[in-house]
Write an enzyme that holds these catalytic residues in place. Structure first.
Site, PDB file in Angstrom:
ATOM      1  N   ASP A  10      54.899  10.946  34.297  1.00 24.88           N
ATOM      2  CA  ASP A  10      55.165  11.185  35.660  1.00 24.88           C
ATOM      3  C   ASP A  10      55.067  10.319  37.255  1.00 24.88           C
ATOM      4  OD1 ASP A  10      54.788  14.302  36.903  1.00 24.88           O
ATOM      5  OD2 ASP A  10      52.124  13.636  36.762  1.00 24.88           O
ATOM      6  N   ASP A  12      55.497  12.344  40.216  1.00 21.81           N
ATOM      7  CA  ASP A  12      54.501  13.035  40.886  1.00 21.81           C
ATOM      8  C   ASP A  12      53.019  12.844  41.079  1.00 21.81           C
ATOM      9  OD1 ASP A  12      56.718  13.284  43.062  1.00 21.81           O
ATOM     10  OD2 ASP A  12      57.183  15.382  42.384  1.00 21.81           O
ATOM     11  N   ASP A 145      49.124  13.542  36.304  1.00 27.10           N
ATOM     12  CA  ASP A 145      47.631  13.909  37.093  1.00 27.10           C
ATOM     13  C   ASP A 145      47.593  15.377  36.910  1.00 27.10           C
ATOM     14  OD1 ASP A 145      49.976  14.365  38.264  1.00 27.10           O
ATOM     15  OD2 ASP A 145      49.165  14.898  40.149  1.00 27.10           O
TER      16      ASP A 145
HETATM   17  P1  T3P Z   1      56.008  15.474  38.165  1.00 25.05           P
HETATM   18  O1  T3P Z   1      56.592  16.115  37.491  1.00 25.05           O
HETATM   19  O2  T3P Z   1      56.829  14.620  38.778  1.00 25.05           O
HETATM   20  O3  T3P Z   1      54.477  15.867  38.925  1.00 25.05           O
HETATM   21  O4  T3P Z   1      56.286  20.908  40.217  1.00 25.05           O
HETATM   22  C1  T3P Z   1      57.371  19.836  40.332  1.00 25.05           C
HETATM   23  C2  T3P Z   1      56.872  18.679  40.262  1.00 25.05           C
HETATM   24  O5  T3P Z   1      56.445  18.461  42.159  1.00 25.05           O
HETATM   25  C3  T3P Z   1      55.924  18.619  39.419  1.00 25.05           C
HETATM   26  O6  T3P Z   1      56.683  16.822  39.399  1.00 25.05           O
HETATM   27  C4  T3P Z   1      54.974  18.242  40.076  1.00 25.05           C
HETATM   28  C5  T3P Z   1      55.169  18.286  41.944  1.00 25.05           C
HETATM   29  N1  T3P Z   1      54.376  19.486  42.520  1.00 25.05           N
HETATM   30  C6  T3P Z   1      52.967  18.536  42.675  1.00 25.05           C
HETATM   31  O7  T3P Z   1      52.503  17.419  42.419  1.00 25.05           O
HETATM   32  N2  T3P Z   1      51.794  19.386  43.841  1.00 25.05           N
HETATM   33  C7  T3P Z   1      52.898  20.363  43.837  1.00 25.05           C
HETATM   34  O8  T3P Z   1      51.728  20.934  45.273  1.00 25.05           O
HETATM   35  C8  T3P Z   1      54.260  21.236  43.847  1.00 25.05           C
HETATM   36  C9  T3P Z   1      54.109  22.787  44.113  1.00 25.05           C
HETATM   37  C10 T3P Z   1      55.002  20.299  42.688  1.00 25.05           C
END
Ligand code: T3P
Length: 199
Positions: A10, A12, A145
């Protein structure tokens, strides 16, 4: 076994520090508004916790990560870039990036590619999987996460490695989940991969 282990990483919260950047930008832009310190974060969605402080605060929070540059400027999580490189070089391991764009995709989608290019390089474009439904992606491990990952495929093929973040420190693991408390030391994630390979 003879086939390669497929690891989905992942972005974020695992490679890129969404939480830290969010708080920094929010405080810069709205220095007189209430905010949630990182050690008081709970629940995956940062906006949900900000809405609890007031409708207007929630709306402001939303705007922070929809802005141009937000996703491109995320700092790498400690040890993440080194771990990703090292993992990709491991014999018998295939690494993919598996990330969900936000619904307001305008900046987010292209900046996720730019971020990967900037921190890991052009070869990594080959590894990129953008999806709002990670359950339909085939893999052995998903390092993510977000505590509760659901979608059209139930159960998913991968085992969920819950990567520790401020918002999930107190979350109780569900059946089959394992926890990874950060990228350092590298022996921790390597042990998880080795264990999975032996199944
Ligand atoms: P990833 O899949 O890379 O974790 O929801 C869309 C993306 O933004 C997702 O990315 C998660 C991230 N995100 C957060 O990490 N926290 C949040 O509060 C929100 C709204 C999005």
């Amino acid at each position: 076994s003879s086939r390669n282990l497929r690891v989905l990483l992942d972005m974020d919260g695992v490679l890129a520090d969404f939480e830290g950047q969010f708080l920094k930008r929010f405080r810069e832009k709205y220095p007189h508004d209430p905010f949630v310190p990182l050690d008081e974060r709970s629940g995956f969605y940062v906006t949900k916790q900000y809405y609890a402080l007031g409708q207007d605060i929630g709306t402001k929070a939303f705007g922070i990560y929809e802005e141009k540059g937000f996703f491109l400027d995320l700092q790498p999580i400690d040890g993440a870039i080194e771990a990703a490189r090292e993992m990709a070089e491991m014999e018998g391991v295939d690494v993919y990036i598996c990330t969900s764009p936000i619904k307001k995709y305008t900046h987010c989608v292209v900046e996720k590619y730019q971020w990967l290019d900037k921190h890991l390089g052009k070869e990594w474009m080959e590894r990129m999987i953008l999806t709002r439904d990670k359950t339909v992606i085939n893999g052995d491990l998903l390092i993510d996460d977000k505590p509760n990952i659901t979608g059209g495929m139930n159960p998913p093929k991968w085992q969920h490695v819950l990567f520790t973040s401020y918002h999930n420190r107190d979350v109780v693991l569900q059946d089959g989940q394992i926890r990874l408390d950060g990228w350092l030391p590298h022996s921790r994630w390597r042990d998880i991969l080795e264990q999975k390979r032996q199944e």
